[in-house]
Design a protein around this motif. Structure first.
Motif, PDB file in Angstrom:
ATOM      1  N   GLU A  99       0.831  -1.206   0.000  1.00 22.41           N
ATOM      2  CA  GLU A  99       0.000   0.000   0.000  1.00 22.41           C
ATOM      3  C   GLU A  99       0.865   1.256   0.000  1.00 22.41           C
ATOM      4  O   GLU A  99       1.914   1.315   0.643  1.00 22.41           O
ATOM      5  CB  GLU A  99      -0.910   0.011   1.237  1.00 22.41           C
ATOM      6  N   GLY A 125     -11.782   1.416  -6.961  1.00 18.07           N
ATOM      7  CA  GLY A 125     -11.141   1.889  -5.739  1.00 18.07           C
ATOM      8  C   GLY A 125      -9.990   1.029  -5.267  1.00 18.07           C
ATOM      9  O   GLY A 125      -9.462   1.235  -4.173  1.00 18.07           O
ATOM     10  N   GLN A 171      -5.360   3.947  -7.151  1.00 16.09           N
ATOM     11  CA  GLN A 171      -5.557   5.370  -7.403  1.00 16.09           C
ATOM     12  C   GLN A 171      -4.423   5.850  -8.292  1.00 16.09           C
ATOM     13  O   GLN A 171      -3.306   5.332  -8.214  1.00 16.09           O
ATOM     14  CB  GLN A 171      -5.581   6.179  -6.105  1.00 16.09           C
ATOM     15  N   PRO A 193      -4.275   2.360  -2.560  1.00 13.19           N
ATOM     16  CA  PRO A 193      -4.601   3.307  -1.485  1.00 13.19           C
ATOM     17  C   PRO A 193      -4.531   2.666  -0.101  1.00 13.19           C
ATOM     18  O   PRO A 193      -4.947   1.524   0.091  1.00 13.19           O
ATOM     19  CB  PRO A 193      -6.033   3.743  -1.821  1.00 13.19           C
ATOM     20  N   LYS A 194      -3.953   3.416   0.833  1.00 14.30           N
ATOM     21  CA  LYS A 194      -3.865   2.975   2.221  1.00 14.30           C
ATOM     22  C   LYS A 194      -4.847   3.787   3.052  1.00 14.30           C
ATOM     23  O   LYS A 194      -4.813   5.018   3.050  1.00 14.30           O
ATOM     24  CB  LYS A 194      -2.438   3.161   2.750  1.00 14.30           C
ATOM     25  N   LYS A 195      -5.740   3.110   3.743  1.00 15.92           N
ATOM     26  CA  LYS A 195      -6.772   3.793   4.523  1.00 15.92           C
ATOM     27  C   LYS A 195      -6.288   4.074   5.946  1.00 15.92           C
ATOM     28  O   LYS A 195      -5.652   3.231   6.581  1.00 15.92           O
ATOM     29  CB  LYS A 195      -8.045   2.942   4.579  1.00 15.92           C
ATOM     30  N   ASN A 238     -10.485   6.975   7.772  1.00 18.37           N
ATOM     31  CA  ASN A 238     -10.990   6.588   6.457  1.00 18.37           C
ATOM     32  C   ASN A 238     -10.538   7.512   5.328  1.00 18.37           C
ATOM     33  O   ASN A 238     -11.162   7.571   4.278  1.00 18.37           O
ATOM     34  CB  ASN A 238     -12.523   6.497   6.455  1.00 18.37           C
ATOM     35  N   SER A 239      -9.457   8.250   5.557  1.00 20.03           N
ATOM     36  CA  SER A 239      -8.866   9.021   4.466  1.00 20.03           C
ATOM     37  C   SER A 239      -7.820   8.150   3.779  1.00 20.03           C
ATOM     38  O   SER A 239      -7.459   7.082   4.283  1.00 20.03           O
ATOM     39  CB  SER A 239      -8.233  10.311   4.986  1.00 20.03           C
ATOM     40  N   THR A 240      -7.335   8.592   2.631  1.00 17.92           N
ATOM     41  CA  THR A 240      -6.411   7.786   1.836  1.00 17.92           C
ATOM     42  C   THR A 240      -5.000   8.349   1.887  1.00 17.92           C
ATOM     43  O   THR A 240      -4.793   9.553   1.757  1.00 17.92           O
ATOM     44  CB  THR A 240      -6.884   7.738   0.366  1.00 17.92           C
ATOM     45  N   GLY A 244      -1.191   8.021   0.141  1.00 19.10           N
ATOM     46  CA  GLY A 244      -0.438   7.524  -1.010  1.00 19.10           C
ATOM     47  C   GLY A 244       1.023   7.905  -0.890  1.00 19.10           C
ATOM     48  O   GLY A 244       1.454   8.425   0.139  1.00 19.10           O
TER      49      GLY A 244
END
Length: 230
Positions: free
Chosen positions: A12, A42, A45, A55-57, A61-63, A65
């Motif tokens: 990720e 999803g 990205q 994507p790493k959450k 719950n935001s992403t 990169g």
């Protein structure tokens, strides 16, 4: 399946380059279509042109990169055990402590360009130049030093004596030997040899040296360059 291949070979928030995926002998048109579908689901990205990531959450719950420096490092300097470049110019001079100037633009020498010039990654510019000698994991440190010696007086913010001490540390840590220098220095401009003599690096190399060699562009004493954010 492309999705399985990516999950097996990438983690990720790690940059994924289209050029690397094409090495799997996938048709470029088919590959772009698959990447588009993975982005729509999803699972991927797009970071930049021809650059993707898983994507790493976060807990919110935001992403997350890759950042700009990671993308540049993977693209031009090193990825895994493979080394294709190194930081140069004011960037490297600042890293080893012979210059207090914090560069606005990171300078890199890399095998992965066909021409010298500026490269835009995200919203940042990098100056990337072709190497005089092809870069490998084995010769990267000595070539990095020789590149800096080409215009050493342009970077110095200290005396030759102070600079010699900084180079001595670098030579020791990176285990550079006289035979390493002798192998490549004749391929560089005369100013490289003149800088070598000014700093009396022959005396440093004549001494017994020892140390551990950091991977250029990876964790190590001379890794992440400081940049001027103004």
């Amino acid at each position: 399946m492309l999705c399985n291949y990516i999950k097996e070979h990438y983690i990720e928030a790690e940059p994924i380059f289209l050029s690397d995926l094409l090495k799997t002998n996938t048709n470029e048109s088919d590959l772009n279509q698959q990447l588009k579908e993975l982005c729509e689901k999803g699972l991927l990205q797009q970071y930049d042109d021809e650059v993707y990531f898983i994507p790493k959450k976060t807990t919110l719950n935001s992403t997350i990169g890759p950042n700009v420096d990671m993308v540049a490092r993977y693209r031009f300097i090193s990825k895994g055990d493979n080394v294709d470049g190194f930081y140069a110019g004011n960037t490297f001079a600042n890293q080893i402590g012979i210059s207090t100037q914090v560069p606005y633009v990171i300078e890199i020498v890399s095998n992965n360009v066909s021409d010298d010039g500026e490269v835009l990654i995200g919203n940042r510019k990098f100056v990337v130049r072709k190497p005089i000698v092809p870069i490998t994991k084995e010769n990267a440190h000595v070539l990095q030093m020789l590149e800096l010696l080409v215009k050493i007086d342009a970077y110095l913010d200290c005396s030759y004596e102070e600079a010699r001490d900084k180079f001595a540390e670098y030579i020791s840590v990176c285990r550079i030997t006289k035979s390493d220098v002798d192998l490549y220095i004749t391929k560089y401009p005369l100013s490289t040899f003149e800088g070598f003599c000014k700093l009396e690096l022959d005396k440093i190399l004549a001494k017994k040296i020892a140390g551990n060699s950091p991977l250029l562009g990876g964790p190590g004493s001379f890794d992440q360059p400081e940049i001027n954010q103004d």
